[in-house]
Write a protein that holds these residues in place. Sequence first.
Motif, PDB file in Angstrom:
ATOM      1  N   HIS A 132       0.837  -1.242   0.023  1.00 57.57           N
ATOM      2  CA  HIS A 132      -0.142   0.010   0.005  1.00 57.57           C
ATOM      3  C   HIS A 132       0.901   1.408   0.287  1.00 57.57           C
ATOM      4  N   LYS A 133       1.959   1.298   0.869  1.00 57.05           N
ATOM      5  CA  LYS A 133       2.686   2.446   0.938  1.00 57.05           C
ATOM      6  C   LYS A 133       3.831   2.755  -0.046  1.00 57.05           C
ATOM      7  N   LEU A 134       4.634   1.551  -0.493  1.00 56.74           N
ATOM      8  CA  LEU A 134       5.737   1.565  -1.418  1.00 56.74           C
ATOM      9  C   LEU A 134       5.443   1.350  -2.856  1.00 56.74           C
ATOM     10  N   LEU A 135       4.183   0.833  -3.008  1.00 56.82           N
ATOM     11  CA  LEU A 135       3.914   0.512  -4.387  1.00 56.82           C
ATOM     12  C   LEU A 135       2.685   1.246  -4.937  1.00 56.82           C
ATOM     13  N   ARG A 136       1.556   0.966  -4.308  1.00 61.22           N
ATOM     14  CA  ARG A 136       0.321   1.409  -4.933  1.00 61.22           C
ATOM     15  C   ARG A 136       0.369   2.928  -4.781  1.00 61.22           C
ATOM     16  N   ALA A 137       0.767   3.506  -3.426  1.00 60.72           N
ATOM     17  CA  ALA A 137       0.612   4.811  -3.241  1.00 60.72           C
ATOM     18  C   ALA A 137       1.616   5.842  -4.168  1.00 60.72           C
ATOM     19  N   LYS A 138       2.780   5.158  -4.504  1.00 55.02           N
ATOM     20  CA  LYS A 138       3.635   5.638  -5.239  1.00 55.02           C
ATOM     21  C   LYS A 138       3.551   5.812  -6.551  1.00 55.02           C
ATOM     22  N   PHE A 139       2.941   4.733  -7.168  1.00 55.85           N
ATOM     23  CA  PHE A 139       2.813   4.485  -8.732  1.00 55.85           C
ATOM     24  C   PHE A 139       1.493   4.342  -9.080  1.00 55.85           C
ATOM     25  N   LYS A 140       0.466   4.417  -8.653  1.00 58.59           N
ATOM     26  CA  LYS A 140      -0.854   4.358  -9.016  1.00 58.59           C
ATOM     27  C   LYS A 140      -1.026   3.265 -10.318  1.00 58.59           C
TER      28      LYS A 140
END
Length: 228
Positions: free
Chosen positions: A116-124
Amino acid sequence: MFLITFGLNAQDLETFLSKTNTFLETHVNNGKVSYSDINRDQSALDELLEIAQGVSVDASDAKNYQAFWINAYNISVIKGIIDNYPTKSPLDNKGFFDKTTYNLGGKNITLNDIEHKLLRAKFKDARFHFVLVCGAIGCPPLISEAYMPETLDTQLETQTKTALNGDFLKVNTKKKRVQASEIMKWYKEDFTMNGITEIDFINKYRTEKIPDNFKLSYFTYNWSLNKQ
């Protein structure tokens, strides 16, 4: 000094990815994991996680960063299963996703934080949902190779197409209905970014398109362990 450190980190990443590739080739077949074999000899898994501790990669280096954290997630899921082995489901182990921490990339981090924080939130990028494998049959399948920076986009595309043309969807033409994995329900905001519908997203990757007038619902997620 900076150049030396950077070189070592790049080497750590390359070693991690190479050894992850070998590990997955050895222990994954048709999306299922040979947990019993890994449990008998945990040395390769422990070595991978030890190497992962020393990797340092910045989000600005997007492909290396994404490849590292996707593989680190999938390997850590396997570690979590082995630490609780034998188990019938990751959900049988309290805090599996949100409390248990792993020492990866210089961080003490949970599986949920990686996703959630390192992948989804940063790269959409909704395609992450088709490569992050949670240890259950309901997840998209774990592939028997590592996600590599130079092939990552192709791998993301391939796994998304595989899922949306396969078991991720159940299409009933007579009833004009399509049922999707609950992943699409839980993360609806990821699949409807930029004003598109879930059907629009599905049809970007489907060979046989879903008509706009089909009703979308969701089938129950199968949390049983993805074991061989």
